[in-house]
Design a protein around this motif. Structure first.
Motif, PDB file in Angstrom:
ATOM      1  N   TYR A  21       0.816  -1.212   0.000  1.00 16.33           N
ATOM      2  CA  TYR A  21       0.000   0.000   0.000  1.00 16.33           C
ATOM      3  C   TYR A  21       0.852   1.267   0.000  1.00 16.33           C
ATOM      4  O   TYR A  21       0.426   2.302  -0.546  1.00 16.33           O
ATOM      5  CB  TYR A  21      -0.948  -0.002   1.198  1.00 16.33           C
ATOM      6  CG  TYR A  21      -0.290   0.231   2.535  1.00 16.33           C
ATOM      7  CD1 TYR A  21      -0.178   1.513   3.079  1.00 16.33           C
ATOM      8  CD2 TYR A  21       0.243  -0.834   3.274  1.00 16.33           C
ATOM      9  CE1 TYR A  21       0.435   1.729   4.295  1.00 16.33           C
ATOM     10  CE2 TYR A  21       0.863  -0.625   4.483  1.00 16.33           C
ATOM     11  CZ  TYR A  21       0.947   0.659   4.997  1.00 16.33           C
ATOM     12  OH  TYR A  21       1.569   0.882   6.201  1.00 16.33           O
ATOM     13  N   GLN A  22       2.052   1.211   0.588  1.00 19.38           N
ATOM     14  CA  GLN A  22       2.893   2.403   0.592  1.00 19.38           C
ATOM     15  C   GLN A  22       3.382   2.729  -0.817  1.00 19.38           C
ATOM     16  O   GLN A  22       3.484   3.906  -1.195  1.00 19.38           O
ATOM     17  CB  GLN A  22       4.085   2.213   1.535  1.00 19.38           C
ATOM     18  CG  GLN A  22       3.707   2.205   3.009  1.00 19.38           C
ATOM     19  CD  GLN A  22       4.909   2.058   3.911  1.00 19.38           C
ATOM     20  OE1 GLN A  22       5.817   1.278   3.626  1.00 19.38           O
ATOM     21  NE2 GLN A  22       4.939   2.792   5.000  1.00 19.38           N
ATOM     22  N   GLU A  49       1.726   1.938  -3.528  1.00 22.72           N
ATOM     23  CA  GLU A  49       0.536   2.438  -4.219  1.00 22.72           C
ATOM     24  C   GLU A  49       0.304   3.914  -3.898  1.00 22.72           C
ATOM     25  O   GLU A  49      -0.006   4.717  -4.794  1.00 22.72           O
ATOM     26  CB  GLU A  49      -0.693   1.621  -3.826  1.00 22.72           C
ATOM     27  CG  GLU A  49      -1.945   1.980  -4.600  1.00 22.72           C
ATOM     28  CD  GLU A  49      -3.110   1.063  -4.285  1.00 22.72           C
ATOM     29  OE1 GLU A  49      -4.250   1.405  -4.666  1.00 22.72           O
ATOM     30  OE2 GLU A  49      -2.879   0.005  -3.655  1.00 22.72           O
ATOM     31  N   ALA A  50       0.483   4.296  -2.642  1.00 22.75           N
ATOM     32  CA  ALA A  50       0.338   5.707  -2.265  1.00 22.75           C
ATOM     33  C   ALA A  50       1.394   6.558  -2.967  1.00 22.75           C
ATOM     34  O   ALA A  50       1.108   7.679  -3.424  1.00 22.75           O
ATOM     35  CB  ALA A  50       0.444   5.854  -0.754  1.00 22.75           C
ATOM     36  N   GLN A  59       0.302   7.062  -6.524  1.00 23.65           N
ATOM     37  CA  GLN A  59      -0.781   8.038  -6.593  1.00 23.65           C
ATOM     38  C   GLN A  59      -0.245   9.467  -6.481  1.00 23.65           C
ATOM     39  O   GLN A  59      -0.682  10.370  -7.222  1.00 23.65           O
ATOM     40  CB  GLN A  59      -1.805   7.756  -5.495  1.00 23.65           C
ATOM     41  CG  GLN A  59      -2.598   6.474  -5.700  1.00 23.65           C
ATOM     42  CD  GLN A  59      -3.437   6.101  -4.500  1.00 23.65           C
ATOM     43  OE1 GLN A  59      -3.294   6.671  -3.416  1.00 23.65           O
ATOM     44  NE2 GLN A  59      -4.336   5.131  -4.677  1.00 23.65           N
ATOM     45  N   ASN A  60       0.710   9.671  -5.580  1.00 22.97           N
ATOM     46  CA  ASN A  60       1.282  11.001  -5.415  1.00 22.97           C
ATOM     47  C   ASN A  60       2.099  11.411  -6.639  1.00 22.97           C
ATOM     48  O   ASN A  60       2.090  12.579  -7.044  1.00 22.97           O
ATOM     49  CB  ASN A  60       2.155  11.051  -4.157  1.00 22.97           C
ATOM     50  CG  ASN A  60       1.329  11.064  -2.889  1.00 22.97           C
ATOM     51  OD1 ASN A  60       0.234  11.620  -2.860  1.00 22.97           O
ATOM     52  ND2 ASN A  60       1.839  10.445  -1.829  1.00 22.97           N
ATOM     53  N   ARG A  73      -0.214  12.581  -9.300  1.00 26.76           N
ATOM     54  CA  ARG A  73      -0.697  13.951  -9.092  1.00 26.76           C
ATOM     55  C   ARG A  73       0.253  14.969  -9.707  1.00 26.76           C
ATOM     56  O   ARG A  73      -0.122  16.112  -9.958  1.00 26.76           O
ATOM     57  CB  ARG A  73      -0.877  14.226  -7.595  1.00 26.76           C
ATOM     58  CG  ARG A  73      -2.009  13.428  -6.953  1.00 26.76           C
ATOM     59  CD  ARG A  73      -2.298  13.890  -5.528  1.00 26.76           C
ATOM     60  NE  ARG A  73      -3.310  13.054  -4.909  1.00 26.76           N
ATOM     61  CZ  ARG A  73      -3.063  12.039  -4.083  1.00 26.76           C
ATOM     62  NH1 ARG A  73      -1.804  11.774  -3.758  1.00 26.76           N
ATOM     63  NH2 ARG A  73      -4.036  11.325  -3.565  1.00 26.76           N
ATOM     64  N   THR A 119      -1.290   2.270 -10.778  1.00 26.84           N
ATOM     65  CA  THR A 119      -1.199   2.185  -9.310  1.00 26.84           C
ATOM     66  C   THR A 119      -1.404   0.732  -8.888  1.00 26.84           C
ATOM     67  O   THR A 119      -2.435   0.363  -8.324  1.00 26.84           O
ATOM     68  CB  THR A 119      -2.226   3.111  -8.644  1.00 26.84           C
ATOM     69  OG1 THR A 119      -3.537   2.815  -9.140  1.00 26.84           O
ATOM     70  CG2 THR A 119      -1.916   4.568  -8.930  1.00 26.84           C
ATOM     71  N   GLY A 138       0.838  -0.939  -6.888  1.00 23.16           N
ATOM     72  CA  GLY A 138       1.511  -1.256  -5.633  1.00 23.16           C
ATOM     73  C   GLY A 138       2.829  -1.960  -5.806  1.00 23.16           C
ATOM     74  O   GLY A 138       3.408  -2.450  -4.825  1.00 23.16           O
ATOM     75  N   ARG A 154       9.231  11.571  -0.609  1.00 20.82           N
ATOM     76  CA  ARG A 154       7.786  11.448  -0.387  1.00 20.82           C
ATOM     77  C   ARG A 154       7.200  12.718   0.209  1.00 20.82           C
ATOM     78  O   ARG A 154       6.076  13.106  -0.123  1.00 20.82           O
ATOM     79  CB  ARG A 154       7.508  10.237   0.505  1.00 20.82           C
ATOM     80  CG  ARG A 154       7.691   8.907  -0.235  1.00 20.82           C
ATOM     81  CD  ARG A 154       7.350   7.719   0.615  1.00 20.82           C
ATOM     82  NE  ARG A 154       8.395   7.457   1.595  1.00 20.82           N
ATOM     83  CZ  ARG A 154       8.277   6.595   2.594  1.00 20.82           C
ATOM     84  NH1 ARG A 154       7.148   5.936   2.773  1.00 20.82           N
ATOM     85  NH2 ARG A 154       9.288   6.392   3.414  1.00 20.82           N
ATOM     86  N   ILE A 169       4.318  15.682  -1.507  1.00 21.25           N
ATOM     87  CA  ILE A 169       3.103  16.157  -0.847  1.00 21.25           C
ATOM     88  C   ILE A 169       3.207  17.627  -0.454  1.00 21.25           C
ATOM     89  O   ILE A 169       2.267  18.416  -0.659  1.00 21.25           O
ATOM     90  CB  ILE A 169       2.811  15.295   0.398  1.00 21.25           C
ATOM     91  CG1 ILE A 169       2.577  13.832  -0.008  1.00 21.25           C
ATOM     92  CG2 ILE A 169       1.610  15.833   1.171  1.00 21.25           C
ATOM     93  CD1 ILE A 169       2.530  12.866   1.153  1.00 21.25           C
TER      94      ILE A 169
END
Length: 269
Positions: free
Chosen positions: A9-10, A12-13, A16-17, A20, A27, A29, A59, A63
């Motif tokens: 999941y990390q 995948e996050a 996603q970022n 953006r 995505t 993972g 990371r 963000i």
């Protein structure tokens, strides 16, 4: 820290970022070649270390935006030139021997350098400055002691340092290890800084300044400098980390990181 081959999941996050920012990744993972390429592109575009590793700084930049204190690829290039070693060697040391970040982010010590205060060093530095440590050992054993310890970790180490500075400002600065490369403050004179306070200001300035301190540290020790030039990672780790280096496999981690960065630099070339 996320690297190629990781999944979950990390990752995948992370994807996603990255998306953006316009990277258009699937995505799934899985930290595969496409994700690594996107990370490298983002790092290059935002003046970060270009290593394809999605650490905390990469990371966070995805963000929160750019951090002017963060280590840059050009800083590592300059360090390699100064030390006359290959860039992959400096990148390996930065990956394995640094703490990943040189500053605290958020909380009561936001933008303060990472440190570890050493009470047994404080005792020695008081003696160095002609101050008897005996009374302080009795009144402040957590700050002045013959034995190491008393650590509380993280940003709270600054609480210990502040109290120690009330006892003796210069000795306290000298008794902490500083920044991403955790170099002890008492080296300031040997490394060419004008004073302990000048050392403190350099450590507060940026991770680039912290890297400069590391470069000076290596230059001041011919044996460790030669080990870095030869890529003798066992000798380098023994001298940099001390006799317990094998416990954490520093030498094998450095060798693996050097191989990986050498291959990546060749591909990039």
């Amino acid at each position: 820290m996320l690297i190629i081959g990781d999944r979950g999941y990390q990752v995948e996050a992370l994807q996603q970022n990255l998306n953006r920012h316009g990277y258009g990744l699937e995505t799934d993972g899985l930290y595969g070649p496409d994700t690594e390429t996107a990370v490298r592109h983002f790092q290059r575009a935002h003046n970060l270390v270009v290593d394809g590793i999605a650490g905390r700084k990469t990371r966070r930049a995805l963000i929160q935006g750019d951090d002017p204190k963060a280590l840059r690829q050009i800083d590592l290039v300059g360090a390699a030139d100064t030390l006359e070693v290959d860039l992959a060697a400096v990148m390996a040391v930065n990956e394995v021997e640094s703490r990943g970040v040189g500053f605290h982010f958020g909380g009561p010590r936001n933008n303060e350098p990472v440190i570890l205060y050493e009470r047994h060093i404080m005792r020695r530095r008081l003696e160095h400055h002609g101050v008897s440590p005996v009374a302080y050992e009795r009144s402040h054993p957590r700050l002045v002691n013959t034995a190491p310890g008393g650590y509380i970790g993280g940003h709270r180490e600054h609480n210990r340092l502040d109290k120690a500075r009330d006892l003796h400002n210069e000795a306290a600065i000298e008794s902490a290890s500083w920044g991403a490369f955790q170099i002890m403050g008492f080296h300031w004179s040997r490394l060419g800084y004008a004073s302990a306070h000048a050392w403190l200001e350099a450590m507060r300035a940026s991770e680039g300044h912290q890297l400069e301190a590391f470069v000076r540290f290596i230059e001041a020790d011919r044996a460790i400098h030669n080990a870095l030039r030869r890529h003798d990672w066992r000798d380098f780790a023994r001298r940099y980390n001390g006799p317990a280096f094998e416990k954490n496999d520093y030498d094998t981690k450095l060798a693996a990181a050097h191989r990986r960065h050498s291959q990546a630099l060749e591909v990039a070339a």
